[in-house]
Design a protein around this motif. Structure first.
Motif, short mmCIF file in Angstrom:
data_model
loop_
_atom_site.label_atom_id
_atom_site.label_comp_id
_atom_site.label_asym_id
_atom_site.label_seq_id
_atom_site.Cartn_x
_atom_site.Cartn_y
_atom_site.Cartn_z
N VAL A 9 -47.27 75.89 79.31
CA VAL A 9 -47.61 77.25 79.34
C VAL A 9 -46.25 77.23 80.87
O VAL A 9 -45.51 78.22 80.98
N GLY A 10 -46.78 76.48 82.16
CA GLY A 10 -46.37 76.41 83.34
C GLY A 10 -44.74 76.02 83.43
O GLY A 10 -44.04 75.82 83.83
N ALA A 11 -44.78 74.70 81.73
CA ALA A 11 -43.53 74.33 82.11
C ALA A 11 -42.73 75.22 81.18
O ALA A 11 -41.74 75.62 81.69
N GLY A 39 -46.38 79.28 90.23
CA GLY A 39 -46.12 80.09 90.07
C GLY A 39 -46.54 81.27 89.82
O GLY A 39 -47.35 81.87 89.70
N ALA A 40 -47.61 80.96 88.27
CA ALA A 40 -48.86 82.06 88.27
C ALA A 40 -49.94 81.87 88.77
O ALA A 40 -50.42 83.04 88.53
N LEU A 41 -50.50 80.57 89.50
CA LEU A 41 -51.60 81.14 90.38
C LEU A 41 -51.16 82.18 91.61
O LEU A 41 -51.63 82.33 91.71
N LEU A 42 -50.18 81.95 91.95
CA LEU A 42 -49.08 82.77 93.10
C LEU A 42 -48.85 83.88 92.39
O LEU A 42 -49.58 85.26 93.18
N TRP A 66 -48.32 88.29 78.32
CA TRP A 66 -48.55 88.97 79.65
C TRP A 66 -48.71 87.59 80.90
O TRP A 66 -48.13 87.62 81.99
N SER A 67 -49.55 86.62 80.38
CA SER A 67 -49.40 85.22 81.15
C SER A 67 -48.26 84.50 81.68
O SER A 67 -47.88 84.04 82.77
N ILE A 68 -46.94 84.17 80.43
CA ILE A 68 -45.87 84.37 80.23
C ILE A 68 -45.22 84.90 81.15
O ILE A 68 -45.02 84.24 82.00
#
Length: 89
Positions: A9-11, A39-42, A66-68
């Protein structure tokens, strides 16, 4: 198994954000993964933690639409910060 999902997902988020911010040619796969995860954590910290937007809580884990979306938003913010401090062009 959750680490593999986080990396994938991060990639995806990092790659899509780099396409939006026109930094794709400067970044490799590792940079896309790192920018996507951070970025997701931010996004989770800013939008769920500080602004109390309920849907942003999903940014930190799992594979969902939504996580994406929140991961891309956070990654775009992170790339903008990196461009502002001249780490990325």
């Amino acid at each position: 198994m959750s680490w593999i999902i986080t990396i994938l997902v991060g990639a995806l988020c990092g790659w899509l954000a780099s396409m939006i911010m026109n930094t794709n040619a400067q970044q490799g796969a590792i940079a896309n993964i790192l920018i996507g995860v951070v970025g997701a954590l931010l996004a989770q910290w800013i939008f769920a933690g500080l602004l109390n937007i309920g849907g942003a809580a999903s940014a930190g884990g799992g594979f969902s639409f939504w996580s994406i979306v929140w991961g891309i938003v956070g990654s775009v913010i992170l790339i903008a910060i990196l461009k502002a401090v001249k780490i990325l062009r």
